[in-house]
Motif scaffolding. Structure first.
Motif, PDB file in Angstrom:
ATOM      1  N   ASN A 140      24.882  -8.134  23.817  1.00 23.03           N
ATOM      2  CA  ASN A 140      25.103  -9.566  23.567  1.00 23.03           C
ATOM      3  C   ASN A 140      23.896 -10.271  22.946  1.00 23.03           C
ATOM      4  O   ASN A 140      23.976 -11.436  22.594  1.00 23.03           O
ATOM      5  CB  ASN A 140      25.581 -10.285  24.839  1.00 23.03           C
ATOM      6  N   ALA A 141      22.781  -9.562  22.826  1.00 27.38           N
ATOM      7  CA  ALA A 141      21.612 -10.150  22.165  1.00 27.38           C
ATOM      8  C   ALA A 141      21.400  -9.547  20.772  1.00 27.38           C
ATOM      9  O   ALA A 141      20.470  -9.932  20.057  1.00 27.38           O
ATOM     10  CB  ALA A 141      20.364  -9.946  23.019  1.00 27.38           C
ATOM     11  N   ALA A 142      22.254  -8.606  20.391  1.00 33.17           N
ATOM     12  CA  ALA A 142      22.052  -7.888  19.125  1.00 33.17           C
ATOM     13  C   ALA A 142      22.215  -8.812  17.919  1.00 33.17           C
ATOM     14  O   ALA A 142      21.469  -8.719  16.942  1.00 33.17           O
ATOM     15  CB  ALA A 142      23.020  -6.714  19.027  1.00 33.17           C
ATOM     16  N   GLU A 143      23.183  -9.717  17.993  1.00 29.27           N
ATOM     17  CA  GLU A 143      23.472 -10.550  16.830  1.00 29.27           C
ATOM     18  C   GLU A 143      22.264 -11.404  16.449  1.00 29.27           C
ATOM     19  O   GLU A 143      21.903 -11.513  15.277  1.00 29.27           O
ATOM     20  CB  GLU A 143      24.686 -11.430  17.094  1.00 29.27           C
ATOM     21  N   GLN A 144      21.637 -11.991  17.465  1.00 26.41           N
ATOM     22  CA  GLN A 144      20.479 -12.832  17.184  1.00 26.41           C
ATOM     23  C   GLN A 144      19.336 -12.010  16.570  1.00 26.41           C
ATOM     24  O   GLN A 144      18.707 -12.427  15.600  1.00 26.41           O
ATOM     25  CB  GLN A 144      20.008 -13.525  18.465  1.00 26.41           C
ATOM     26  N   LEU A 145      19.085 -10.832  17.145  1.00 26.39           N
ATOM     27  CA  LEU A 145      18.008  -9.991  16.627  1.00 26.39           C
ATOM     28  C   LEU A 145      18.289  -9.565  15.180  1.00 26.39           C
ATOM     29  O   LEU A 145      17.404  -9.590  14.325  1.00 26.39           O
ATOM     30  CB  LEU A 145      17.818  -8.760  17.538  1.00 26.39           C
ATOM     31  N   VAL A 146      19.540  -9.198  14.918  1.00 26.72           N
ATOM     32  CA  VAL A 146      19.930  -8.813  13.559  1.00 26.72           C
ATOM     33  C   VAL A 146      19.672  -9.967  12.592  1.00 26.72           C
ATOM     34  O   VAL A 146      19.151  -9.776  11.483  1.00 26.72           O
ATOM     35  CB  VAL A 146      21.419  -8.371  13.557  1.00 26.72           C
ATOM     36  N   ARG A 147      20.019 -11.176  13.014  1.00 28.68           N
ATOM     37  CA  ARG A 147      19.814 -12.330  12.134  1.00 28.68           C
ATOM     38  C   ARG A 147      18.331 -12.572  11.866  1.00 28.68           C
ATOM     39  O   ARG A 147      17.915 -12.872  10.756  1.00 28.68           O
ATOM     40  CB  ARG A 147      20.466 -13.582  12.734  1.00 28.68           C
ATOM     41  N   GLN A 148      17.517 -12.400  12.912  1.00 25.82           N
ATOM     42  CA  GLN A 148      16.073 -12.620  12.749  1.00 25.82           C
ATOM     43  C   GLN A 148      15.450 -11.544  11.855  1.00 25.82           C
ATOM     44  O   GLN A 148      14.598 -11.839  11.014  1.00 25.82           O
ATOM     45  CB  GLN A 148      15.397 -12.625  14.123  1.00 25.82           C
ATOM     46  N   ILE A 149      15.873 -10.303  12.024  1.00 27.17           N
ATOM     47  CA  ILE A 149      15.309  -9.215  11.219  1.00 27.17           C
ATOM     48  C   ILE A 149      15.698  -9.375   9.753  1.00 27.17           C
ATOM     49  O   ILE A 149      14.905  -9.075   8.851  1.00 27.17           O
ATOM     50  CB  ILE A 149      15.729  -7.843  11.786  1.00 27.17           C
ATOM     51  N   LYS A 156      14.183  -3.771   5.452  1.00 28.38           N
ATOM     52  CA  LYS A 156      15.537  -3.771   4.921  1.00 28.38           C
ATOM     53  C   LYS A 156      16.469  -3.373   6.061  1.00 28.38           C
ATOM     54  O   LYS A 156      16.472  -2.215   6.488  1.00 28.38           O
ATOM     55  CB  LYS A 156      15.644  -2.775   3.754  1.00 28.38           C
ATOM     56  N   LEU A 157      17.195  -4.341   6.547  1.00 26.03           N
ATOM     57  CA  LEU A 157      18.072  -4.098   7.684  1.00 26.03           C
ATOM     58  C   LEU A 157      19.262  -3.246   7.252  1.00 26.03           C
ATOM     59  O   LEU A 157      20.025  -3.636   6.371  1.00 26.03           O
ATOM     60  CB  LEU A 157      18.551  -5.434   8.242  1.00 26.03           C
ATOM     61  N   ARG A 158      19.411  -2.063   7.833  1.00 23.42           N
ATOM     62  CA  ARG A 158      20.467  -1.137   7.415  1.00 23.42           C
ATOM     63  C   ARG A 158      21.611  -1.019   8.403  1.00 23.42           C
ATOM     64  O   ARG A 158      22.748  -0.764   7.997  1.00 23.42           O
ATOM     65  CB  ARG A 158      19.862   0.258   7.166  1.00 23.42           C
ATOM     66  N   GLY A 159      21.306  -1.126   9.712  1.00 18.14           N
ATOM     67  CA  GLY A 159      22.434  -0.949  10.625  1.00 18.14           C
ATOM     68  C   GLY A 159      22.059  -0.903  12.074  1.00 18.14           C
ATOM     69  O   GLY A 159      21.066  -1.509  12.495  1.00 18.14           O
ATOM     70  N   LEU A 160      22.870  -0.178  12.838  1.00 19.30           N
ATOM     71  CA  LEU A 160      22.709  -0.089  14.286  1.00 19.30           C
ATOM     72  C   LEU A 160      22.569   1.367  14.701  1.00 19.30           C
ATOM     73  O   LEU A 160      23.117   2.269  14.067  1.00 19.30           O
ATOM     74  CB  LEU A 160      23.935  -0.677  15.002  1.00 19.30           C
ATOM     75  N   MET A 161      21.850   1.561  15.796  1.00 19.89           N
ATOM     76  CA  MET A 161      21.688   2.892  16.381  1.00 19.89           C
ATOM     77  C   MET A 161      21.918   2.800  17.874  1.00 19.89           C
ATOM     78  O   MET A 161      21.593   1.773  18.486  1.00 19.89           O
ATOM     79  CB  MET A 161      20.271   3.392  16.103  1.00 19.89           C
ATOM     80  N   ALA A 162      22.495   3.836  18.461  1.00 19.60           N
ATOM     81  CA  ALA A 162      22.612   3.876  19.924  1.00 19.60           C
ATOM     82  C   ALA A 162      22.594   5.309  20.423  1.00 19.60           C
ATOM     83  O   ALA A 162      22.947   6.254  19.702  1.00 19.60           O
ATOM     84  CB  ALA A 162      23.896   3.191  20.400  1.00 19.60           C
ATOM     85  N   ILE A 163      22.151   5.433  21.659  1.00 22.40           N
ATOM     86  CA  ILE A 163      22.233   6.689  22.409  1.00 22.40           C
ATOM     87  C   ILE A 163      23.016   6.346  23.684  1.00 22.40           C
ATOM     88  O   ILE A 163      22.432   5.874  24.654  1.00 22.40           O
ATOM     89  CB  ILE A 163      20.834   7.203  22.816  1.00 22.40           C
ATOM     90  N   PRO A 164      24.329   6.518  23.673  1.00 25.68           N
ATOM     91  CA  PRO A 164      25.106   6.128  24.857  1.00 25.68           C
ATOM     92  C   PRO A 164      24.779   7.003  26.060  1.00 25.68           C
ATOM     93  O   PRO A 164      24.191   8.074  25.914  1.00 25.68           O
ATOM     94  CB  PRO A 164      26.561   6.350  24.442  1.00 25.68           C
TER      95      PRO A 164
END
Ligand SMILES: *Cc1c(COP(=O)(O)O)cnc(C)c1O
Length: 228
Positions: A140-149, A156-164
Motif C-alpha cells: 500500500n506504500a508502493a504507489e507513492q514510492l513509484v511516483r517519487q522515484i 529510470k524506473l522500470r518496474g516491480l520486483m518481489a520475492i514472495p
C-alpha cells in the motif's frame, strides 16, 4: 554438453512450456542469470552461450567479478539488500537495481549515478507477502514510492520486483505473483509506464510466468548448487 549448457537448455524448455500454458500472454520472458557466489569462469561460460544479464546480491563478491569480466560488456543487475553506505558503488558499477525499497536509497542512487553513464534502471521491491523479515516496500506504500522515484532524473524506473513467501504449492505461488502483477497493472493504469515485472526464481518460474513475469531471476537452475 557441459552442465551449464545442459542446465540452460532445461531452463529454456521449462520457460517455453510455461509460456505455452499461459494462453493470455503475448510477450516473451527474459532470463536474469543470478550469479551470486558463482565463479567468474562459470559466468563466462554462460555468457558464451548468449546470456547477457547477470544478477548479484553481495557487492563485495560482485565487484571483483565485474572487473574480471569487463571485456564481455555484460549487463549487471544488483538484486540484494542495499545498505546506505553502499549506494555509491552500486550506482557506479551496475546497470540495474531491483531492490529499491525506500526513497532515501533511491535519492542516493540518483545523486551518485555518474554523469557519463545512462540513467540507472530500477525496480521497486515490494514485500508482497508482507513478511516482517523481508525487504521491500509495503504494497500500500508502493504507489507513492513509484511516483517519487519517477521524478528522479538519473534513475529510470522500470518496474516491480518481489520475492514472495516460499511455498511449494503452485496455486499459492501463482496467487502471490498475481498480487504483484495486479499492483503493476494498477500503477500502469495510473500512468506509471512500467515495463518490467521481476519475479520467479529457479523453483517457481512456472508460477511467475503464469502470473505475467517479464524477467525471471534464475540462479541454481542455471549454475547448479551454489559453491560453499
Ligand atoms: C539468489 C536469488 C535468486 C535466485 O535464486 P535461485 O533459487 O538460485 O534461482 C533470485 N532473486 C534473488 C533476489 C536472489 O537473492
Amino acid at each position: 554438453m557441459s552442465n551449464i549448457a545442459d542446465n540452460l537448455n532445461k531452463v529454456q524448455s521449462r520457460i517455453a512450456k510455461a509460456l505455452a500454458h499461459a494462453s493470455n500472454r503475448q510477450s516473451d520472458v527474459q532470463i536474469l542469470a543470478v550469479s551470486k557466489q558463482q565463479h567468474a569462469d562459470a559466468i563466462r561460460e554462460l555468457a558464451a552461450l548468449g546470456m547477457h544479464d547477470f544478477g548479484e546480491n553481495y557487492l563485495q563478491d560482485a565487484l571483483p567479478k565485474l572487473e574480471q569480466l569487463a571485456d564481455l560488456h555484460l549487463c549487471w543487475h544488483f538484486i540484494g539488500h542495499i545498505q546506505t553506505n553502499k549506494t555509491r558503488l552500486v550506482a557506479q558499477h551496475f546497470d540495474w537495481v531491483h531492490s529499491v525499497d525506500r526513497l532515501k536509497i533511491a535519492r542516493r542512487l540518483n545523486d551518485q549515478r555518474p554523469d557519463q553513464l545512462a540513467p540507472l534502471n530500477v525496480c521497486v521491491q515490494v514485500n508482497i507477502s508482507e513478511e516482517d523479515s523481508k525487504d521491500g516496500v509495503a504494497p500500500n506504500a508502493a504507489e507513492q514510492l513509484v511516483r517519487q522515484i519517477a521524478e528522479l532524473p538519473r534513475l529510470k524506473l522500470r518496474g516491480l520486483m518481489a520475492i514472495p513467501r516460499a511455498s511449494s504449492d503452485f496455486e499459492q505461488q501463482v496467487q502471490a505473483f498475481t498480487e504483484l502483477k495486479s499492483l503493476f497493472d494498477r500503477l500502469n493504469t495510473g500512468g506509471a509506464q512500467l515495463d518490467t515485472l521481476s519475479m520467479g526464481m529457479s523453483y517457481d518460474l512456472e508460477a511467475a510466468i503464469a502470473a505475467g513475469a517479464t524477467m525471471l531471476r534464475i540462479g541454481q537452475a542455471l549454475f547448479g548448487p551454489r559453491p560453499a
